[in-house]
Design an enzyme around this catalytic site. Structure first.
Site, PDB file in Angstrom:
ATOM      1  N   ALA A  29      45.780 -10.194  12.128  1.00  0.00           N
ATOM      2  CA  ALA A  29      45.135 -10.568  13.386  1.00  0.00           C
ATOM      3  C   ALA A  29      44.222  -9.409  13.820  1.00  0.00           C
ATOM      4  O   ALA A  29      44.297  -8.906  14.943  1.00  0.00           O
ATOM      5  CB  ALA A  29      46.167 -10.917  14.465  1.00  0.00           C
ATOM      6  N   LEU A  30      43.382  -9.006  12.878  1.00  0.00           N
ATOM      7  CA  LEU A  30      42.599  -7.776  13.046  1.00  0.00           C
ATOM      8  C   LEU A  30      41.558  -7.922  14.156  1.00  0.00           C
ATOM      9  O   LEU A  30      40.926  -8.956  14.312  1.00  0.00           O
ATOM     10  CB  LEU A  30      41.909  -7.423  11.727  1.00  0.00           C
ATOM     11  CG  LEU A  30      42.838  -7.234  10.517  1.00  0.00           C
ATOM     12  CD1 LEU A  30      42.026  -6.842   9.279  1.00  0.00           C
ATOM     13  CD2 LEU A  30      43.925  -6.204  10.796  1.00  0.00           C
ATOM     14  N   HIS A  31      41.409  -6.854  14.926  1.00  0.00           N
ATOM     15  CA  HIS A  31      40.435  -6.821  16.022  1.00  0.00           C
ATOM     16  C   HIS A  31      39.691  -5.485  15.973  1.00  0.00           C
ATOM     17  O   HIS A  31      39.877  -4.694  15.032  1.00  0.00           O
ATOM     18  CB  HIS A  31      41.126  -7.048  17.373  1.00  0.00           C
ATOM     19  CG  HIS A  31      42.318  -6.159  17.592  1.00  0.00           C
ATOM     20  ND1 HIS A  31      42.213  -4.790  17.712  1.00  0.00           N
ATOM     21  CD2 HIS A  31      43.641  -6.447  17.704  1.00  0.00           C
ATOM     22  CE1 HIS A  31      43.409  -4.275  17.898  1.00  0.00           C
ATOM     23  NE2 HIS A  31      44.304  -5.254  17.887  1.00  0.00           N
ATOM     24  N   HIS A  34      41.573  -2.343  15.079  1.00  0.00           N
ATOM     25  CA  HIS A  34      41.826  -2.136  13.647  1.00  0.00           C
ATOM     26  C   HIS A  34      40.552  -1.667  12.941  1.00  0.00           C
ATOM     27  O   HIS A  34      40.600  -0.835  12.044  1.00  0.00           O
ATOM     28  CB  HIS A  34      42.295  -3.441  12.991  1.00  0.00           C
ATOM     29  CG  HIS A  34      43.620  -3.932  13.501  1.00  0.00           C
ATOM     30  ND1 HIS A  34      43.730  -5.045  14.305  1.00  0.00           N
ATOM     31  CD2 HIS A  34      44.886  -3.466  13.325  1.00  0.00           C
ATOM     32  CE1 HIS A  34      45.009  -5.244  14.590  1.00  0.00           C
ATOM     33  NE2 HIS A  34      45.729  -4.311  14.024  1.00  0.00           N
ATOM     34  N   GLN A  58      61.032  -5.620  12.180  1.00  0.00           N
ATOM     35  CA  GLN A  58      60.755  -4.942  13.447  1.00  0.00           C
ATOM     36  C   GLN A  58      60.735  -5.892  14.647  1.00  0.00           C
ATOM     37  O   GLN A  58      60.381  -5.485  15.744  1.00  0.00           O
ATOM     38  CB  GLN A  58      59.462  -4.136  13.347  1.00  0.00           C
ATOM     39  CG  GLN A  58      58.179  -4.937  13.224  1.00  0.00           C
ATOM     40  CD  GLN A  58      56.990  -4.041  12.909  1.00  0.00           C
ATOM     41  OE1 GLN A  58      56.822  -3.573  11.797  1.00  0.00           O
ATOM     42  NE2 GLN A  58      56.144  -3.781  13.905  1.00  0.00           N
ATOM     43  N   GLN A 145      46.784   5.105  18.467  1.00  0.00           N
ATOM     44  CA  GLN A 145      47.464   5.795  19.569  1.00  0.00           C
ATOM     45  C   GLN A 145      48.027   4.786  20.578  1.00  0.00           C
ATOM     46  O   GLN A 145      48.894   5.107  21.371  1.00  0.00           O
ATOM     47  CB  GLN A 145      46.440   6.745  20.224  1.00  0.00           C
ATOM     48  CG  GLN A 145      46.893   7.494  21.449  1.00  0.00           C
ATOM     49  CD  GLN A 145      48.034   8.472  21.169  1.00  0.00           C
ATOM     50  OE1 GLN A 145      48.090   9.069  20.087  1.00  0.00           O
ATOM     51  NE2 GLN A 145      48.934   8.609  22.125  1.00  0.00           N
ATOM     52  N   VAL A 173      41.319   1.351  21.563  1.00  0.00           N
ATOM     53  CA  VAL A 173      40.036   0.695  21.890  1.00  0.00           C
ATOM     54  C   VAL A 173      40.306  -0.290  23.026  1.00  0.00           C
ATOM     55  O   VAL A 173      41.314  -1.003  23.017  1.00  0.00           O
ATOM     56  CB  VAL A 173      39.458  -0.035  20.659  1.00  0.00           C
ATOM     57  CG1 VAL A 173      38.157  -0.738  20.998  1.00  0.00           C
ATOM     58  CG2 VAL A 173      39.252   0.949  19.511  1.00  0.00           C
ATOM     59  N   LEU A 181      42.980  -3.323  23.502  1.00  0.00           N
ATOM     60  CA  LEU A 181      42.951  -4.391  22.507  1.00  0.00           C
ATOM     61  C   LEU A 181      44.310  -4.500  21.829  1.00  0.00           C
ATOM     62  O   LEU A 181      44.967  -3.502  21.538  1.00  0.00           O
ATOM     63  CB  LEU A 181      41.879  -4.109  21.447  1.00  0.00           C
ATOM     64  CG  LEU A 181      40.434  -4.140  21.912  1.00  0.00           C
ATOM     65  CD1 LEU A 181      39.498  -4.198  20.717  1.00  0.00           C
ATOM     66  CD2 LEU A 181      40.158  -5.318  22.836  1.00  0.00           C
ATOM     67  N   SER A 183      46.629  -7.545  19.205  1.00  0.00           N
ATOM     68  CA  SER A 183      46.649  -8.867  18.554  1.00  0.00           C
ATOM     69  C   SER A 183      47.277  -9.890  19.488  1.00  0.00           C
ATOM     70  O   SER A 183      47.001 -11.085  19.385  1.00  0.00           O
ATOM     71  CB  SER A 183      47.439  -8.799  17.249  1.00  0.00           C
ATOM     72  OG  SER A 183      46.849  -7.838  16.406  1.00  0.00           O
TER      73      SER A 183
HETATM   74  O1  PAF Z   1      51.463  -1.223  14.273  1.00  0.00           O
HETATM   75  C1  PAF Z   1      51.701  -2.194  13.528  1.00  0.00           C
HETATM   76  O2  PAF Z   1      50.890  -3.107  13.365  1.00  0.00           O
HETATM   77  C2  PAF Z   1      53.036  -2.238  12.788  1.00  0.00           C
HETATM   78  O3  PAF Z   1      54.070  -1.736  13.555  1.00  0.00           O
HETATM   79  C3  PAF Z   1      52.980  -1.535  11.415  1.00  0.00           C
HETATM   80  C4  PAF Z   1      52.714  -0.047  11.553  1.00  0.00           C
HETATM   81  C5  PAF Z   1      51.897  -2.171  10.553  1.00  0.00           C
HETATM   82  C6  PAF Z   1      54.320  -1.696  10.694  1.00  0.00           C
HETATM   83  O4  PAF Z   1      54.627  -3.040  10.490  1.00  0.00           O
END
Ligand code: PAF
Length: 279
Positions: A29-31, A34, A58, A145, A173, A181, A183
């Protein structure tokens, strides 16, 4: 160069070219946030690998694993546009053996602030990050960050376990109105979004104060003014390396961090500030 999509360990080995390798771990879900991590990686390395893996370890049982946005084709377009060399996109079976036993513990620092609200979350993050490091074997890795405690814990893991990897942190960002920003922002309705702006507003107002008590009080007032639709999990002013609360005598860099829910969407944000007693 054409973008290589690696789905398993063998594909990754074949894609390896030599030279400096940078890894940008993501859950897709890149923005624009990323993109800025990828650009930082690009400047430093000969080969940039972006991992896209929604890591079940996680997410807690009542969290949004199943509805986490999955936008793989659009993510590939972003990676192509940013000159990424390899996208590593394993499935859950490729990453985790059904009989796996061993995982990474984030220790006490994984149980405070964000970790106090998401038990086991940082163990899951560190376990997948260590596996990604072992699979991709990068010289450096870039993290945002915005997930300040995650970044601090990854630095700790690298130091404590002597991992030969340089960790770079990239600034958060933001939208022009201040919203960080994420996802998860795509879950927000227009109304939710207006409520969510209280997070960055509270951090800015808090950071304009001088002493820890005033910083916390001012930020809390701004959060409270957003009304009952904003359900605050925590507001914390902490040491950026340990995530322990800072007291009135503390001097140096500190992180003011917040997490809150707007409806079903949970958002986090933070700012870094410098505390000097005479500030
Ligand atoms: O920050 C994230 O998107 C996730 O916690 C990571 C570092 C890709 C680990 O799944």
């Amino acid at each position: 160069m054409e973008l290589i999509v690696a789905r398993d360990r063998e594909d990754l080995v074949k894609a390896r070219r030599g030279g400096e390798v940078a890894l940008v771990p993501t859950m897709g879900a890149l923005h624009e946030g990323h993109r800025s991590l990828i650009r930082q990686a690009r400047v430093r390395a000969d080969q940039v690998v972006v991992s896209i893996f929604v890591n079940p370890l996680q997410f807690g049982p009542n969290e949004d694993f199943s509805r986490y946005p999955r936008t793989f084709e659009a993510d590939l377009d972003v990676c192509r546009a940013e000159g990424v060399d390899v996208v590593f996109h394993p499935d859950v079976e490729e990453m985790y053996a059904p009989d796996r036993q061993v995982s990474v513990s984030a220790g006490p620092m994984g149980e405070v602030v964000e970790g106090a609200h998401r038990p086991g979350h940082f163990d899951g993050v560190l376990t997948v990050v260590l596996k990604l490091f072992n699979l991709v074997r990068p010289d450096l890795a870039v993290f945002g960050q915005k997930d300040a405690q995650q970044l601090a814990l990854i630095r700790r893991m690298v130091a404590d376990l002597d991992l030969p990897i340089e960790i770079l942190g990239a600034p958060t960002v933001r939208e022009p109105d201040g919203l960080a920003l994420s996802s998860r922002n795509r879950y927000l309705s227009d109304d939710d979004r207006r409520v969510a702006l209280a997070l960055s507003r509270a951090l800015r107002a808090g950071a304009a104060e001088l002493a820890p008590a005033a910083i916390r009080a001012t930020a809390r007032e701004v959060l409270a003014a957003a009304g009952p639709r904003l359900e605050v999990d925590y507001l914390a002013l902490v040491d950026p390396e340990t995530f322990a609360d800072v007291d009135e005598s503390y001097e140096g860099m500190a992180v003011l961090a917040v997490a809150a829910r707007v409806g079903a969407t949970r958002l986090i944000d933070n700012v870094t500030l410098t505390l000097t007693r005479g500030r």
